[in-house]
Design a protein around this motif. Sequence first.
Motif, short mmCIF file in Angstrom:
data_model
loop_
_atom_site.label_atom_id
_atom_site.label_comp_id
_atom_site.label_asym_id
_atom_site.label_seq_id
_atom_site.Cartn_x
_atom_site.Cartn_y
_atom_site.Cartn_z
N ASP A 155 2.90 -2.46 5.13
CA ASP A 155 2.25 -1.46 4.44
C ASP A 155 2.08 -0.13 4.95
OD1 ASP A 155 0.68 -0.35 2.45
OD2 ASP A 155 -1.33 -1.40 3.11
N LEU A 156 2.69 0.69 4.62
CA LEU A 156 2.79 2.16 5.00
C LEU A 156 1.93 3.16 4.21
CD1 LEU A 156 6.28 2.23 6.46
CD2 LEU A 156 4.20 1.96 7.55
N ASP A 157 1.12 2.66 3.51
CA ASP A 157 -0.03 3.37 2.62
C ASP A 157 -0.67 4.57 3.56
OD1 ASP A 157 0.10 2.93 -0.04
OD2 ASP A 157 -1.58 1.23 0.28
N MET A 158 -0.57 5.88 3.11
CA MET A 158 -1.32 6.89 3.79
C MET A 158 -2.70 6.88 3.91
SD MET A 158 1.39 9.94 2.37
CE MET A 158 3.20 9.60 2.38
N ALA A 159 -3.27 5.83 4.69
CA ALA A 159 -4.67 5.49 4.56
C ALA A 159 -5.07 5.05 5.94
CB ALA A 159 -5.15 4.77 3.37
N TRP A 160 -6.57 4.75 6.13
CA TRP A 160 -6.99 3.83 7.22
C TRP A 160 -6.74 2.42 6.65
CZ3 TRP A 160 -7.26 4.12 11.99
CH2 TRP A 160 -7.94 3.24 12.92
N ASN A 161 -5.71 1.72 7.08
CA ASN A 161 -5.33 0.37 6.31
C ASN A 161 -6.16 -0.31 6.85
OD1 ASN A 161 -3.43 1.41 4.18
ND2 ASN A 161 -2.26 2.05 6.07
N GLU A 162 -6.58 -0.75 8.04
CA GLU A 162 -7.26 -1.73 8.54
C GLU A 162 -8.47 -1.92 7.77
OE1 GLU A 162 -8.55 -3.46 12.78
OE2 GLU A 162 -9.45 -1.29 12.24
#
Length: 501
Positions: free
Chosen positions: A209-216
């Motif tokens: 997942d390479l969403d442009m967000a703090w994905n953790e």
Amino acid sequence: MSLGKSEHVSVIANARLSGAERVDPFGSELVDVHIAHGFIVDIAPAGAIARRGGVLDAQGAWLIPGLWDHHVHVMQWALESTRLPLGHATSAAQAAEIMSTAPIRDDGRRVGSGFRDAFWPDEPSLETLDAVTGMVPTYLINADVHSVWLNWAAWRREGFEPDESGMLREEPAFEISRRLNAVPADVSDPLVSRMAAEAASKGVVGLVDLDMAWNEEAWARRMARGFDTLRVEFGIYPHDLDRAISEGLQTGDDARGSNSHLARVGPMKVITDGSLGTRTAACSHAYPDDEHNHGLLTIDPETLVDLMTRATVSGLACAIHAIGDVANSHALDAFATTGAWGTIEHAQLVSHADIPRFARLGIGASVQPEHAIDDRDLADTIWQTQTAQPYPLRALADGGVNLLFGSDAPVSPLDPWAGIAAAVFRTRDGRPAWQDHQRVNVRTALGASTHGGSASVARIEPGAVADLVLCAHDPSTADETGLRSMKVLATMLEGRLTHRG
């Protein structure tokens, strides 16, 4: 015993083995695969060992290792179902007209996505969009997500100074996407779960997942709420690098607070150039319609080296977006300078001299084979003056480079079978194969669609994790249509059914 979704399989009975790497002696013989505690513990001729526990009768179907998509923008892809599709628009005027009838969302916006303007006969403009959309903030997201077309009301709402084209490109466009993706968890999480179920129905057991967000934070929340359909490795972007380092995140770590080993820290993702469709991929030669346009580097080489150095010494792998040949050269230079490990994402145009550097440096090529089919006409026109190799799958494979396949969803649909078919046959819709010499064999394509890519050994053997897919037909002998329409009968994560067809 009949097994349903989420139940654990102890024996896959009467299966045939297939896949990229085989060392078993069974050929097409029927076998039983015995599973315990999430691992394959034995493989034997059908009926040779007593079947105990939950039995899934394959009835002669073909068993392969679980499939991965190595490049997904999960939130963007999940939200596609809430946005008006624009892929069929053949002009700016038509796209604007479609959006004029789009439903107004609860947040007061109209949002469409998937337009491809490279061959439109007319230029997008603020005037064209305003004429039919009025005062309702309206957003049209390009298929490659590198540009967004907004009307005046949307520009005003977002606090940007409008341009007469109405277009935002690269980082400003990404910022708009981030804002549009920021929906409440009680809205987004069910959409992500539905997306994951659809992926599992195609044999997918994991994704990056390479969403442009703090994905953790998002994945820890989903896992804590019971999400268990896919394995996930999530990316970190430069704007969050300091936070990731200060909090001690390292590639391969479990997501904190998730109470699950299914979500793990992935690479730091850096975008270094634009895209083919927006004519912003950084290339050696100018684009044909503008002798001064060679694309652009969205990050300078010195800053890239600094980011990759900091990530590497902190235990983070690197995933470097590079589409044009200039961007790929700079990315390889940075890997060589920093000693970083990881991948170059896309690698759509690579100079002949750079192709062997991937293998020498141990850098994977994380590529999206369906993009080659989507972009064939673009590459033959706006890249016609380039001397580097477009979409060099076979050249990379022959050079010993680790290939990792993905979709870049929503740029292409999350469907590993479409990617495998595109890589093997380089065509779709009955057209002649494009750049036929860059086809790869089906074993390479299947390997590239499993965790770790074509250089990793994803085998069905005792001791292997039971992430498995049961297919109605043998993928290794299927034709292009057969691959694209492959029926998945069951998908298993550690022997637990995540899909039952």
